[in-house]
Design an enzyme around this catalytic site. Structure first.
Site, short mmCIF file in Angstrom:
data_model
loop_
_atom_site.label_atom_id
_atom_site.label_comp_id
_atom_site.label_asym_id
_atom_site.label_seq_id
_atom_site.Cartn_x
_atom_site.Cartn_y
_atom_site.Cartn_z
N LEU A 270 -13.24 -39.95 -22.33
CA LEU A 270 -13.87 -39.23 -23.44
C LEU A 270 -12.98 -39.32 -24.68
O LEU A 270 -11.84 -38.85 -24.65
CB LEU A 270 -14.10 -37.76 -23.06
CG LEU A 270 -14.91 -37.52 -21.77
CD1 LEU A 270 -15.10 -36.02 -21.55
CD2 LEU A 270 -16.26 -38.23 -21.83
N ALA B 14 -14.49 -39.10 -28.15
CA ALA B 14 -15.35 -38.98 -29.33
C ALA B 14 -15.05 -37.74 -30.16
O ALA B 14 -15.68 -37.50 -31.19
CB ALA B 14 -16.82 -38.95 -28.91
N ARG C 178 -7.44 -30.72 -35.07
CA ARG C 178 -6.17 -29.99 -35.11
C ARG C 178 -5.02 -30.85 -35.62
O ARG C 178 -3.93 -30.38 -35.84
CB ARG C 178 -5.86 -29.41 -33.71
CG ARG C 178 -6.74 -28.21 -33.39
CD ARG C 178 -6.75 -27.89 -31.90
NE ARG C 178 -7.68 -28.74 -31.17
CZ ARG C 178 -8.00 -28.55 -29.89
NH1 ARG C 178 -7.45 -27.57 -29.20
NH2 ARG C 178 -8.86 -29.35 -29.29
N ASP D 189 -7.19 -37.97 -24.93
CA ASP D 189 -5.99 -37.37 -25.51
C ASP D 189 -5.01 -36.88 -24.45
O ASP D 189 -4.08 -36.13 -24.77
CB ASP D 189 -6.35 -36.25 -26.49
CG ASP D 189 -6.99 -35.03 -25.82
OD1 ASP D 189 -7.29 -35.11 -24.61
OD2 ASP D 189 -7.17 -34.02 -26.51
C1 UD1 Z 1 -10.15 -29.81 -22.69
C2 UD1 Z 1 -10.78 -29.01 -21.54
C3 UD1 Z 1 -9.78 -27.93 -21.08
C4 UD1 Z 1 -8.50 -28.61 -20.63
C5 UD1 Z 1 -7.94 -29.51 -21.74
C6 UD1 Z 1 -6.82 -30.37 -21.18
C7 UD1 Z 1 -13.20 -28.90 -21.88
C8 UD1 Z 1 -14.32 -28.09 -22.36
N1 UD1 Z 1 -11.99 -28.36 -22.02
O1 UD1 Z 1 -9.92 -28.91 -23.76
O2 UD1 Z 1 -10.32 -27.19 -20.00
O3 UD1 Z 1 -7.55 -27.61 -20.27
O4 UD1 Z 1 -8.94 -30.42 -22.22
O5 UD1 Z 1 -6.19 -31.13 -22.16
O6 UD1 Z 1 -13.43 -29.97 -21.36
N2 UD1 Z 1 -14.43 -35.18 -26.66
C9 UD1 Z 1 -15.55 -35.96 -26.82
N3 UD1 Z 1 -16.68 -35.39 -27.33
C10 UD1 Z 1 -16.75 -34.10 -27.67
C11 UD1 Z 1 -15.60 -33.30 -27.51
C12 UD1 Z 1 -14.46 -33.86 -27.00
O7 UD1 Z 1 -15.54 -37.16 -26.51
O8 UD1 Z 1 -17.83 -33.66 -28.10
C13 UD1 Z 1 -13.20 -35.80 -26.16
C14 UD1 Z 1 -12.05 -35.71 -27.15
O9 UD1 Z 1 -12.00 -36.90 -27.92
C15 UD1 Z 1 -10.83 -35.56 -26.26
C16 UD1 Z 1 -11.37 -34.95 -24.98
O10 UD1 Z 1 -12.77 -35.10 -25.02
O11 UD1 Z 1 -10.26 -36.82 -25.96
C17 UD1 Z 1 -11.01 -33.45 -24.88
O12 UD1 Z 1 -11.53 -32.77 -25.98
P1 UD1 Z 1 -10.71 -31.60 -26.69
O13 UD1 Z 1 -11.56 -31.05 -27.76
O14 UD1 Z 1 -9.37 -32.05 -27.04
O15 UD1 Z 1 -10.65 -30.54 -25.49
P2 UD1 Z 1 -9.58 -29.39 -25.28
O16 UD1 Z 1 -9.88 -28.27 -26.17
O17 UD1 Z 1 -8.22 -29.94 -25.33
CA CA Z 2 -7.38 -31.88 -25.91
#
Ligand code: UD1
Ligand code: CA
Length: 454
Positions: A10, A12, A17, A105
């Site tokens: 994932l 996207a 931040r 990430d």
């Molecule tokens: C996420 C997890 C959290 C975990 C943490 C670990 C969820 C809801 N939360 O939180 O439980 O403890 O990772 O690091 O899954 N992304 C997409 N599309 C979106 C949103 C995000 O592709 O619509 C991708 C982002 O690019 C990223 C990853 O998903 O690579 C995680 O998204 P991020 O928003 O960083 O989640 P966290 O708040 O860190």
């Molecule tokens: Ca994250």
């Protein structure tokens, strides 16, 4: 039968931040975009398919990704949450696979950990870890010993907030079930997003098998949301690289003060002093010594060579037992034979030096060929550029170039030839000749210095 492994990364999210224009997965760690670390690791698992979910930065990310790897790029038009991101992949999935979901990430997850996850047969396996400060992470909630749900930080109760077992974001799902489960995810939460973490509750509700696997070194599963976290992760990565080099017999004076932004291959008996940066592909032969504060990029230094402090070496090939620096600069195309000496404040560009040639002080040698045993005096400049074109300088074997000479290219100095100090050489010099190209000295006897006026 072992089920095939399918990967989803994932990537996207907007990475808000970081307040950066650059998509988060292209931020570099160890000189390489975050996404590349995961792609390299999953490649070793021999997955049947790799899907990467990207958003508005899709083309930038695709362009900067190694095209040797076959990737199914899936577009998520708007970042509506990790659950929504995974939903975009569902139509592309194979019917039966172990689906390994990774977050773009969280790039340091080890292959062994991924293997342990996919070999668990449960319908849903969540990778967890315990951290001293769980702020920002989803919490693993266990009720009566059963793993009941993951609650995101913003949705936690005050008691849940104290839980220090967290969701790493890495999970394995039975691909047959994933379609139905993602459809059940809603945005009924504080952040109004489709949270992938809701899958645990949904799977439990259906009495599917849900399990968790704990990774004990939490540095492996750290996520990067801010530049501060990226900097911490960089140190973790560099420490791992340094450990591996030391295990292979390289002496690193201080493993907390080294940066390898690419690949460093080093032979036996190599010593790396403090504050050095290695970029791209660097190869060091046996017994090479790298002094403090050196930067070495895409270069090869053969055995026994010493790079003295504060030198910068880029795109160069250095032979055996050479001495380079202190304060030397080798630029792309510098090729030094064995036993060559390049001293302080010397710049070498696109030039080939024969065995034992020397240029020890304050010189510029560009677009040149320097014969074996030649000695280039202090302050010598090869004038290779006339403002429009570059030209070549050839210096013969055992030639001696006196200090402070300008060799105006194109020009050739023969074997065993000598150039008098302070010369400006514009014509070729034949083998064995002495060339002196400067105003001849005049001595004026009885000359009086002007007197100071009142
Ligand atoms: C996420 C997890 C959290 C975990 C943490 C670990 C969820 C809801 N939360 O939180 O439980 O403890 O990772 O690091 O899954 N992304 C997409 N599309 C979106 C949103 C995000 O592709 O619509 C991708 C982002 O690019 C990223 C990853 O998903 O690579 C995680 O998204 P991020 O928003 O960083 O989640 P966290 O708040 O860190
Ligand atoms: Ca994250």
């Amino acid at each position: 039968m072992v089920k095939p492994i399918e990967i989803v990364i994932l990537a996207a999210g907007v990475g808000s931040r970081m307040r950066s224009e650059k998509p988060k997965v292209l931020q570099t760690l160890g000189g390489v975009p975050l996404l590349h670390h995961l792609l390299e690791t999953v490649h070793d698992l021999n997955p049947i398919k790799i899907h990467v979910v990207v958003g508005r930065h899709a083309s930038e990310i695709k362009n900067q990704t190694d095209n040797r790897m076959e990737i199914n790029w899936v577009i998520q038009e708007k970042p509506k949450g990790t659950g929504h991101a995974l939903a975009q992949v569902v139509p592309h999935l194979l019917l039966e696979s172990r689906l390994l979901v990774l977050l773009g990430d969280a790039p340091l997850v080890k292959r062994e950990t991924m293997e342990a996850l996919v070999s668990d047969k449960s319908d849903l396996v969540i990778l967890t870890t315990k951290v001293s400060d769980p702020t920002g992470y989803g919490r693993i909630v266990r009720e009566g010993g059963e793993f009941s749900e993951i609650v995101e930080e913003k949705d936690t109760s005050s008691s849940q907030r104290l839980i220090n077992e967290i969701n790493t974001g890495v999970m394995v799902i039975n691909s047959k079930k994933v379609g139905a489960w993602v459809n059940k995810i809603t945005d009924n939460n504080v952040q109004k997003e489709h949270l992938l973490t809701d899958m645990v509750k949904i799977a439990n509700h259906e009495k599917a098998t849900v399990s968790s696997l704990e990774v004990f070194d939490s540095s492996e599963v750290q996520g990067v949301n801010t530049f501060s976290q990226l900097a911490n992760m960089e140190r973790v990565l560099q420490k791992n690289k340094a450990e591996r080099l030391m295990e292979s017999g390289v002496q690193i004076m201080d493993p907390t003060r080294i940066d390898i932004r690419g690949t460093l291959k080093a032979g036996k008996g190599v010593v790396l002093d403090i504050n050095c940066v290695f970029e791209g592909q660097v190869v060091l032969g046996d017994n090479v010594l790298i002094g403090p504060n050196c930067v070495v990029s895409d270069s090869k230094l053969d055995s026994g060579t010493v790079l003295k402090p504060n030198s910068v070496v880029e795109g160069a090939e250095v032979g055996k037992n050479c001495s380079v620096g202190p304060f030397a600069r080798l630029r792309p195309g510098a090729v030094l034979g064995d036993d060559v000496s390049v001293g302080n404040f010397v710049e070498v560009k696109k030039s080939v030096f024969g065995v034992g040639a020397k240029v020890n002080h304050l010189a510029y040698v560009g677009d040149s060929e320097v014969g074996a045993g030649a000695n280039i005096g202090a302050g010598t400049i090869t004038c290779n550029y006339d403002g429009a074109n570059k030209s070549k300088t050839k210096i013969g074997k055992n030639a001696f170039i006196g200090s402070n000479s300008s060799l105006v290219a194109p020009v050739s100095i023969g074997d065993e030839a000598t150039v008098g100090a302070g010369s400006t050489i514009t014509k070729d010099v034949k083998d064995g000749e002495l060339a002196v190209g400067r105003g001849s000295q005049k001595n004026v006897a009885g000359w009086m210095r002007p007197k100071k006026k009142d």
